[in-house]
Design an enzyme around this catalytic site. Sequence first.
Site, PDB file in Angstrom:
ATOM      1  N   ASP A 178       6.945  -1.444  10.007  1.00  0.00           N
ATOM      2  CA  ASP A 178       6.598  -0.067   9.631  1.00  0.00           C
ATOM      3  C   ASP A 178       6.626   0.758  10.919  1.00  0.00           C
ATOM      4  OD1 ASP A 178       5.264   2.327   9.050  1.00  0.00           O
ATOM      5  OD2 ASP A 178       3.956   1.403   7.558  1.00  0.00           O
ATOM      6  N   LYS A 199       5.112  11.617   7.582  1.00  0.00           N
ATOM      7  CA  LYS A 199       4.418  11.823   8.833  1.00  0.00           C
ATOM      8  C   LYS A 199       5.348  12.502   9.852  1.00  0.00           C
ATOM      9  CE  LYS A 199       1.336   9.622   6.471  1.00  0.00           C
ATOM     10  NZ  LYS A 199       1.121   8.197   6.556  1.00  0.00           N
ATOM     11  N   ARG A 232      19.610   8.717  -9.748  1.00  0.00           N
ATOM     12  CA  ARG A 232      18.690   7.677  -9.273  1.00  0.00           C
ATOM     13  C   ARG A 232      19.440   6.670  -8.412  1.00  0.00           C
ATOM     14  NH1 ARG A 232      18.073   3.696 -12.480  1.00  0.00           N
ATOM     15  NH2 ARG A 232      17.529   4.867 -14.353  1.00  0.00           N
ATOM     16  N   TYR A 255      -2.303  -0.245   7.832  1.00  0.00           N
ATOM     17  CA  TYR A 255      -2.520   0.992   7.074  1.00  0.00           C
ATOM     18  C   TYR A 255      -3.237   0.646   5.761  1.00  0.00           C
ATOM     19  CZ  TYR A 255      -1.538   5.114   4.293  1.00  0.00           C
ATOM     20  OH  TYR A 255      -1.675   6.215   3.493  1.00  0.00           O
TER      21      TYR A 255
HETATM   22  C1  PLP Z   1       0.989   7.178   5.569  1.00  0.00           C
HETATM   23  C2  PLP Z   1       1.455   5.810   5.869  1.00  0.00           C
HETATM   24  C3  PLP Z   1       2.012   5.013   4.868  1.00  0.00           C
HETATM   25  C4  PLP Z   1       2.118   5.483   3.428  1.00  0.00           C
HETATM   26  O1  PLP Z   1       3.026   6.525   3.299  1.00  0.00           O
HETATM   27  P1  PLP Z   1       2.940   7.672   2.167  1.00  0.00           P
HETATM   28  O2  PLP Z   1       4.095   8.545   2.510  1.00  0.00           O
HETATM   29  O3  PLP Z   1       1.605   8.333   2.321  1.00  0.00           O
HETATM   30  O4  PLP Z   1       3.068   7.003   0.852  1.00  0.00           O
HETATM   31  C5  PLP Z   1       2.472   3.763   5.218  1.00  0.00           C
HETATM   32  N1  PLP Z   1       2.379   3.302   6.486  1.00  0.00           N
HETATM   33  C6  PLP Z   1       1.829   4.052   7.473  1.00  0.00           C
HETATM   34  C7  PLP Z   1       1.761   3.505   8.855  1.00  0.00           C
HETATM   35  C8  PLP Z   1       1.357   5.329   7.203  1.00  0.00           C
HETATM   36  O5  PLP Z   1       0.811   6.057   8.173  1.00  0.00           O
END
Ligand code: PLP
Length: 411
Positions: A178, A203, A54, A106
């Site tokens: 982000d 993504k 961890r 998001y």
């Molecule tokens: C999908 C997404 C998240 C969340 O991520 P997960 O991997 O689904 O937990 C956060 N920010 C953005 C911009 C996203 O597209």
Amino acid sequence: MIERDENGYKIESQLAQIGSIAEPKTGAVNFPIYHATAYRHPRLGQSTGFDYTRTKNPTRSVLEDAAALLERGDAGFACSSGMAALQTVFALFSQGDHLIVSLDLYGGTYRLLERIMKRFGVDASYVDTNDIEAMEAVRTPATKAVVIETPTNPLMMITDVEAVAKWAKSHNLLTIVDNTLLTPFFQRPIEQGADIVVHSATKYLGGHNDVLAGLIVTKGKELSEEIAFLHNSIGATLSPTDAYQLMRGMKTLAIRMERHEYNATRLAVWLRDHESVDAVYYPALEDHPGYEIQQSQSSGNTGIFSFRLKDARYVEPILRHIRLIAFAESLGGVESLMTYPAVQTHADIPQEIREAIGVDDRLLRFSVGIEHIDDLIADLDQALSKAKAEIAELDSVSVDAKEPAAEGKGV
Ligand SMILES: *Cc1c(COP(=O)(O)O)cnc(C)c1O
């Protein structure tokens, strides 16, 4: 672990070579998966650098070093999802703290802030983060950070990261970005003054719709140590198998992003000129309000855009008739996906807030994959034509029955 590779390779080379020189014992050209959760200590008071997985795992470390290198930060942290990465970062804040956050956020991040962080006494104000005066208006002595998505999704609003980071720094606030939609291949917010970059690596970084993961990259020693403490203490760390899977995806990020951008640009132009489409939201198009900032702070464009149909009644038949393009949530994979934000990704945002920013029932989001552009256009073309024919048929039936034709966003 490997030393940070500062010898000036271009990002395409850094991506393709993730982990390839990190295993000196055998020379394996990709780094193995270390499943071990415990590591033998040579003697009392000594460690190989690995104690318990961890805290630190050899496979995860290769990924974390790569993330820091690609985003030009000091330390990387791999988490079990993008939401786990965001929660770990938000754990920097304490009861009474306040955050300034991008509008059109998001949906999952909004839910984390409103339904969970709020219970712990951390409040958020949602403003257009491109409007410094609007941010100044909501800033209080309790404000600790600005949280940005640029572009936002689904409306693709662009924030000037350098301007925000400069303003934030002058008030002693952290800038958290982000960077999921552009990835470090196209945009590196730390170079523009951000302190923390977060990714849903599920993504584009993973890129194949087959691994759930999140990344955090920090700038500065103190902040890196704080996040390391939270990452280990909260424990939402990425498994070694998933770390391997993610690195495998990242190796091809550069060529995937180039194809995503090419296909998305062609499709956005095609849709913009289509008779059934009201508007296309894509920052690569010159008429997009964020076009200039986007082109100056990024070296390319994401493969996602949204478009608004003239008639909400087209939505259902389009989603029924697309064949190559899948009607599914998520984004950033090699397969094209179409999403209906109002009922899927943004369902957790109250309707009045959603509609005020433009996420209405005529808006579709398109995550353009790397299929051949001709096939994508043909698929959309047939789905739009069938939708139009079905609605025309409905209208003619109601006219024949001497009933008023259904109009606009009926249903
Ligand atoms: C999908 C997404 C998240 C969340 O991520 P997960 O991997 O689904 O937990 C956060 N920010 C953005 C911009 C996203 O597209």
